[in-house]
Design a protein around this motif. Structure first.
Motif, PDB file in Angstrom:
ATOM      1  N   LEU A 114      -6.266 -14.253  13.843  1.00  0.00           N
ATOM      2  CA  LEU A 114      -6.376 -15.686  13.600  1.00  0.00           C
ATOM      3  C   LEU A 114      -5.386 -16.121  12.527  1.00  0.00           C
ATOM      4  N   PHE A 115      -5.027 -15.179  11.688  1.00  0.00           N
ATOM      5  CA  PHE A 115      -4.036 -15.405  10.647  1.00  0.00           C
ATOM      6  C   PHE A 115      -3.219 -14.135  10.516  1.00  0.00           C
ATOM      7  N   SER A 116      -2.077 -14.215   9.875  1.00  0.00           N
ATOM      8  CA  SER A 116      -1.211 -13.052   9.697  1.00  0.00           C
ATOM      9  C   SER A 116      -1.373 -12.494   8.290  1.00  0.00           C
ATOM     10  N   TYR A 117      -1.335 -11.186   8.198  1.00  0.00           N
ATOM     11  CA  TYR A 117      -1.309 -10.568   6.889  1.00  0.00           C
ATOM     12  C   TYR A 117      -0.583  -9.234   6.973  1.00  0.00           C
ATOM     13  N   ARG A 118      -0.132  -8.799   5.799  1.00  0.00           N
ATOM     14  CA  ARG A 118       0.610  -7.551   5.689  1.00  0.00           C
ATOM     15  C   ARG A 118      -0.094  -6.669   4.664  1.00  0.00           C
ATOM     16  N   ILE A 119      -0.375  -5.448   5.048  1.00  0.00           N
ATOM     17  CA  ILE A 119      -1.026  -4.476   4.172  1.00  0.00           C
ATOM     18  C   ILE A 119      -0.065  -3.311   3.974  1.00  0.00           C
ATOM     19  N   GLN A 120       0.100  -2.909   2.729  1.00  0.00           N
ATOM     20  CA  GLN A 120       0.903  -1.730   2.416  1.00  0.00           C
ATOM     21  C   GLN A 120       0.058  -0.786   1.571  1.00  0.00           C
ATOM     22  N   TYR A 121       0.124   0.497   1.926  1.00  0.00           N
ATOM     23  CA  TYR A 121      -0.513   1.558   1.148  1.00  0.00           C
ATOM     24  C   TYR A 121       0.607   2.445   0.614  1.00  0.00           C
ATOM     25  N   VAL A 122       0.588   2.701  -0.671  1.00  0.00           N
ATOM     26  CA  VAL A 122       1.540   3.620  -1.277  1.00  0.00           C
ATOM     27  C   VAL A 122       0.706   4.710  -1.937  1.00  0.00           C
ATOM     28  N   GLN A 123       0.868   5.924  -1.461  1.00  0.00           N
ATOM     29  CA  GLN A 123       0.034   7.037  -1.915  1.00  0.00           C
ATOM     30  C   GLN A 123       0.902   8.172  -2.412  1.00  0.00           C
ATOM     31  N   ASN A 124       0.555   8.709  -3.573  1.00  0.00           N
ATOM     32  CA  ASN A 124       1.230   9.866  -4.140  1.00  0.00           C
ATOM     33  C   ASN A 124       0.179  10.905  -4.501  1.00  0.00           C
ATOM     34  N   ALA A 125       0.478  12.154  -4.249  1.00  0.00           N
ATOM     35  CA  ALA A 125      -0.437  13.243  -4.612  1.00  0.00           C
ATOM     36  C   ALA A 125       0.380  14.424  -5.109  1.00  0.00           C
ATOM     37  N   ILE A 126      -0.188  15.137  -6.066  1.00  0.00           N
ATOM     38  CA  ILE A 126       0.454  16.341  -6.583  1.00  0.00           C
ATOM     39  C   ILE A 126      -0.559  17.479  -6.551  1.00  0.00           C
ATOM     40  N   GLN A 130      -2.599   8.932  -6.628  1.00  0.00           N
ATOM     41  CA  GLN A 130      -2.702   7.496  -6.862  1.00  0.00           C
ATOM     42  C   GLN A 130      -2.474   6.798  -5.538  1.00  0.00           C
ATOM     43  N   ILE A 131      -3.300   5.795  -5.276  1.00  0.00           N
ATOM     44  CA  ILE A 131      -3.147   4.967  -4.082  1.00  0.00           C
ATOM     45  C   ILE A 131      -3.146   3.511  -4.530  1.00  0.00           C
ATOM     46  N   LYS A 132      -2.072   2.829  -4.182  1.00  0.00           N
ATOM     47  CA  LYS A 132      -1.996   1.394  -4.440  1.00  0.00           C
ATOM     48  C   LYS A 132      -2.013   0.690  -3.091  1.00  0.00           C
ATOM     49  N   THR A 133      -2.814  -0.355  -2.985  1.00  0.00           N
ATOM     50  CA  THR A 133      -2.890  -1.162  -1.778  1.00  0.00           C
ATOM     51  C   THR A 133      -2.386  -2.561  -2.106  1.00  0.00           C
ATOM     52  N   PHE A 134      -1.467  -3.034  -1.282  1.00  0.00           N
ATOM     53  CA  PHE A 134      -0.919  -4.371  -1.457  1.00  0.00           C
ATOM     54  C   PHE A 134      -1.299  -5.214  -0.247  1.00  0.00           C
ATOM     55  N   LYS A 135      -1.737  -6.426  -0.489  1.00  0.00           N
ATOM     56  CA  LYS A 135      -2.054  -7.363   0.589  1.00  0.00           C
ATOM     57  C   LYS A 135      -1.140  -8.571   0.417  1.00  0.00           C
ATOM     58  N   ASN A 136      -0.325  -8.823   1.430  1.00  0.00           N
ATOM     59  CA  ASN A 136       0.664  -9.898   1.397  1.00  0.00           C
ATOM     60  C   ASN A 136       1.524  -9.827   0.136  1.00  0.00           C
ATOM     61  N   GLY A 137       1.913  -8.597  -0.246  1.00  0.00           N
ATOM     62  CA  GLY A 137       2.817  -8.391  -1.359  1.00  0.00           C
ATOM     63  C   GLY A 137       2.175  -8.330  -2.731  1.00  0.00           C
ATOM     64  N   LYS A 138       0.884  -8.594  -2.839  1.00  0.00           N
ATOM     65  CA  LYS A 138       0.208  -8.576  -4.135  1.00  0.00           C
ATOM     66  C   LYS A 138      -0.704  -7.364  -4.228  1.00  0.00           C
ATOM     67  N   LEU A 139      -0.744  -6.748  -5.422  1.00  0.00           N
ATOM     68  CA  LEU A 139      -1.599  -5.584  -5.630  1.00  0.00           C
ATOM     69  C   LEU A 139      -3.047  -5.960  -5.345  1.00  0.00           C
ATOM     70  N   ASN A 140      -3.676  -5.231  -4.424  1.00  0.00           N
ATOM     71  CA  ASN A 140      -5.059  -5.496  -4.038  1.00  0.00           C
ATOM     72  C   ASN A 140      -6.011  -4.457  -4.631  1.00  0.00           C
TER      73      ASN A 140
END
Length: 171
Positions: A33-45, A55-65
């Motif tokens: 019904l609407f558009s959105y963009r989700i990005q997951y950036v994950q790092n593990a050691i 660490q996992i950062k989730t971004f929704k429409n370019g903003k840290l979620n």
């Protein structure tokens, strides 16, 4: 998703002197019904087979979620997720970060970094595995060739997401 491409996923794994570094980036664009963009950036050691940090950062429409960090300290893991703190006392030797390059042979538990939960993984056929949640419901199915993930079916609240290997580059 629903038979169409919704995004891309890339992952790199580097192993030097017993230190395994994994970085993955998911970029998903969905139009309902609407558009959105989700990005997951994950790092593990991992250090000599034990998860040391992630660490996992989730971004929704370019903003840290959301931002979830895990750090091994004095034999326990401190998890900080959006300001909330919890601990895990089990040693983590296999997590979601490893599932792409490391077929889970003889593994029965997997730590999921995104939700900080342990789920159960079992082999159902040669090079085929399923993950079940704590209630015994199948969530994901994985198919391997030569120890590398080639295809996955993952349950998502909006439908089944398929992950297909399209390129494998070794350095």
């Amino acid at each position: 998703m629903f038979g169409g491409k919704v995004g891309e996923f890339s992952i790199t794994q580097k192993n030097e002197n017993g230190i395994l570094e994994i970085e993955s980036v998911s970029d998903i664009k969905v139009k309902l019904l609407f558009s959105y963009r989700i990005q997951y950036v994950q790092n593990a050691i991992y250090n000599r087979g034990i998860l040391e940090s992630s660490q996992i950062k989730t971004f929704k429409n370019g903003k840290l979620n959301s931002d979830t960090r895990l750090k091994l300290q004095s034999g326990s893991y401190l998890i900080i997720s959006d300001g909330d703190t919890t601990t895990v006392n089990d040693s983590i030797t296999y997590s979601g970060s490893l599932i792409y390059f490391n077929e889970p042979k003889e593994i029965n538990r997997i730590f999921k970094e995104r939700n900080a939960e342990i789920e159960y993984i079992s082999q159902i056929n040669e090079h085929e595995y399923i993950i079940k949640d704590k209630k015994g419901r199948k969530t994901n199915k994985y198919f391997y060739k030569d120890g590398i993930l080639h295809f996955a079916e993952m349950r998502h609240f909006m439908g089944t997401v398929e992950l297909k290997l399209i390129s494998k580059q070794c350095r």
